[in-house]
Design a protein around this motif. Structure first.
Motif, short mmCIF file in Angstrom:
data_model
loop_
_atom_site.label_atom_id
_atom_site.label_comp_id
_atom_site.label_asym_id
_atom_site.label_seq_id
_atom_site.Cartn_x
_atom_site.Cartn_y
_atom_site.Cartn_z
N ILE A 41 9.42 10.04 -23.10
CA ILE A 41 9.19 10.05 -21.52
C ILE A 41 10.05 9.39 -21.46
CG2 ILE A 41 7.58 9.20 -19.78
CD1 ILE A 41 5.39 8.98 -21.91
N PRO A 42 10.68 10.10 -20.67
CA PRO A 42 12.37 8.93 -20.19
C PRO A 42 12.25 7.89 -19.26
CG PRO A 42 12.01 11.22 -18.70
CD PRO A 42 11.33 11.51 -19.92
N ALA A 43 13.56 7.19 -19.19
CA ALA A 43 13.70 6.03 -18.13
C ALA A 43 12.86 6.83 -16.84
CB ALA A 43 14.58 5.24 -18.21
N GLY A 44 12.43 5.83 -16.18
CA GLY A 44 12.43 6.23 -14.88
C GLY A 44 12.36 5.17 -13.51
N TYR A 45 11.58 5.41 -12.66
CA TYR A 45 11.15 4.41 -11.86
C TYR A 45 9.99 4.12 -11.55
CZ TYR A 45 16.01 4.31 -11.12
OH TYR A 45 17.56 3.57 -11.23
N GLY A 46 9.29 3.53 -11.34
CA GLY A 46 7.52 3.42 -10.26
C GLY A 46 7.59 1.97 -9.04
N VAL A 47 6.20 2.19 -8.21
CA VAL A 47 6.93 1.63 -7.07
C VAL A 47 5.74 0.38 -7.68
CG1 VAL A 47 5.78 1.74 -4.54
CG2 VAL A 47 6.98 3.42 -6.04
N LYS A 48 6.09 -1.09 -7.35
CA LYS A 48 4.79 -2.04 -7.43
C LYS A 48 4.63 -2.31 -6.14
CE LYS A 48 4.43 -6.63 -9.15
NZ LYS A 48 5.78 -7.40 -9.95
N VAL A 49 3.03 -2.49 -5.78
CA VAL A 49 2.72 -3.12 -4.18
C VAL A 49 1.89 -4.13 -5.15
CG1 VAL A 49 0.74 -2.02 -2.19
CG2 VAL A 49 1.96 0.00 -3.74
N SER A 50 2.20 -5.27 -4.23
CA SER A 50 1.25 -6.82 -4.30
C SER A 50 0.42 -7.02 -3.56
CB SER A 50 2.47 -7.77 -4.21
OG SER A 50 3.01 -7.41 -6.28
N ALA A 51 -0.27 -7.88 -3.66
CA ALA A 51 -1.10 -7.64 -2.32
C ALA A 51 -0.80 -9.39 -1.80
CB ALA A 51 -2.61 -7.72 -2.33
N GLY A 52 -0.44 -9.54 -0.26
CA GLY A 52 -0.65 -10.80 -0.47
C GLY A 52 -1.53 -11.90 0.30
N SER A 53 -1.43 -13.12 0.39
CA SER A 53 -2.84 -13.47 0.83
C SER A 53 -3.73 -13.57 1.77
CB SER A 53 -2.64 -15.13 1.17
OG SER A 53 -1.38 -15.21 2.56
N VAL A 54 -2.80 -13.00 2.79
CA VAL A 54 -4.28 -12.10 4.01
C VAL A 54 -5.69 -11.05 3.31
CG1 VAL A 54 -4.33 -10.83 6.34
CG2 VAL A 54 -2.18 -12.79 5.54
N LEU A 55 -4.64 -10.07 2.33
CA LEU A 55 -5.68 -9.26 1.99
C LEU A 55 -6.43 -9.56 0.81
CD1 LEU A 55 -3.12 -5.93 1.85
CD2 LEU A 55 -4.41 -6.13 2.58
N LYS A 56 -5.67 -10.16 0.07
CA LYS A 56 -6.63 -11.20 -1.07
C LYS A 56 -7.70 -11.77 -0.57
CE LYS A 56 -2.61 -11.94 -4.29
NZ LYS A 56 -2.03 -13.14 -5.09
N LYS A 57 -7.85 -12.74 0.51
CA LYS A 57 -8.70 -13.37 1.22
C LYS A 57 -9.44 -12.60 1.69
CE LYS A 57 -5.95 -17.36 2.64
NZ LYS A 57 -5.87 -18.35 3.45
N ALA A 58 -9.19 -11.30 2.33
CA ALA A 58 -10.32 -10.17 2.80
C ALA A 58 -11.02 -9.75 2.08
CB ALA A 58 -9.16 -9.29 3.54
N VAL A 59 -10.83 -9.87 0.80
CA VAL A 59 -11.46 -8.62 -0.23
C VAL A 59 -12.49 -9.71 -1.05
CG1 VAL A 59 -10.13 -7.31 -1.26
CG2 VAL A 59 -9.61 -9.56 -2.15
N GLN A 60 -12.53 -11.37 -1.06
CA GLN A 60 -13.72 -12.44 -1.45
C GLN A 60 -14.47 -12.28 -0.36
OE1 GLN A 60 -12.59 -13.13 -4.74
NE2 GLN A 60 -10.65 -12.50 -4.08
N LYS A 61 -14.55 -12.26 0.71
CA LYS A 61 -15.76 -12.32 1.59
C LYS A 61 -16.37 -11.23 1.38
CE LYS A 61 -12.69 -12.66 5.99
NZ LYS A 61 -12.04 -12.39 6.90
#
Length: 93
Positions: free
Chosen positions: A73-93
Motif C-alpha cells: 500500500i503506497p504512502a498517501g494522505y488522509g483526513v483527521k477530524v477532531s471534535a472541539g469542546s462544544v461538540l464533546k459537551k453536546a454528546v455528553q448530554k
C-alpha cells in the motif's frame, strides 16, 4: 438518524434567518474552503467546534482480504477530524 445536506441547509436557514438558497451557498462555500485548504496541506480550525487536517500515511504492507495475499500500500494522505469542546459537551448530554 443522520442529517443530510438538504436537512443541514434547512436548519441553518432557520437558525440564521437566511433563505435556503443563501444557506446552501454558505454550506457549499464551507465545503469548497475545506477542500481547497486541505488540498494545500492547511488545517482548518473552528475553535470549540472542530479541527480538520491532512495527515500523511506511510507506505505499508497489507493483505487482500479475499486471498490473504500480501499487497503493498503506497504512502498517501488522509483526513483527521477532531471534535472541539462544544461538540464533546453536546454528546455528553
Amino acid at each position: 438518524m443522520a442529517l443530510n445536506k438538504s436537512d443541514l441547509v434547512a436548519a441553518i436557514a432557520e437558525k440564521a434567518g437566511l433563505s435556503k438558497a443563501d444557506a446552501d451557498k454558505a454550506v457549499s462555500a464551507l465545503q469548497d474552503v475545506l477542500v481547497d485548504s486541505l488540498g494545500k496541506g492547511e488545517a482548518v480550525k473552528i475553535t470549540g467546534l472542530l479541527s480538520v487536517e491532512r495527515v500523511e500515511r506511510a507506505a505499508r504492507t497489507g493483505r487482500n482480504p479475499r486471498t490473504g495475499e500480501e499487497i503493498s500500500i503506497p504512502a498517501g494522505y488522509g483526513v483527521k477530524v477532531s471534535a472541539g469542546s462544544v461538540l464533546k459537551k453536546a454528546v455528553q448530554k
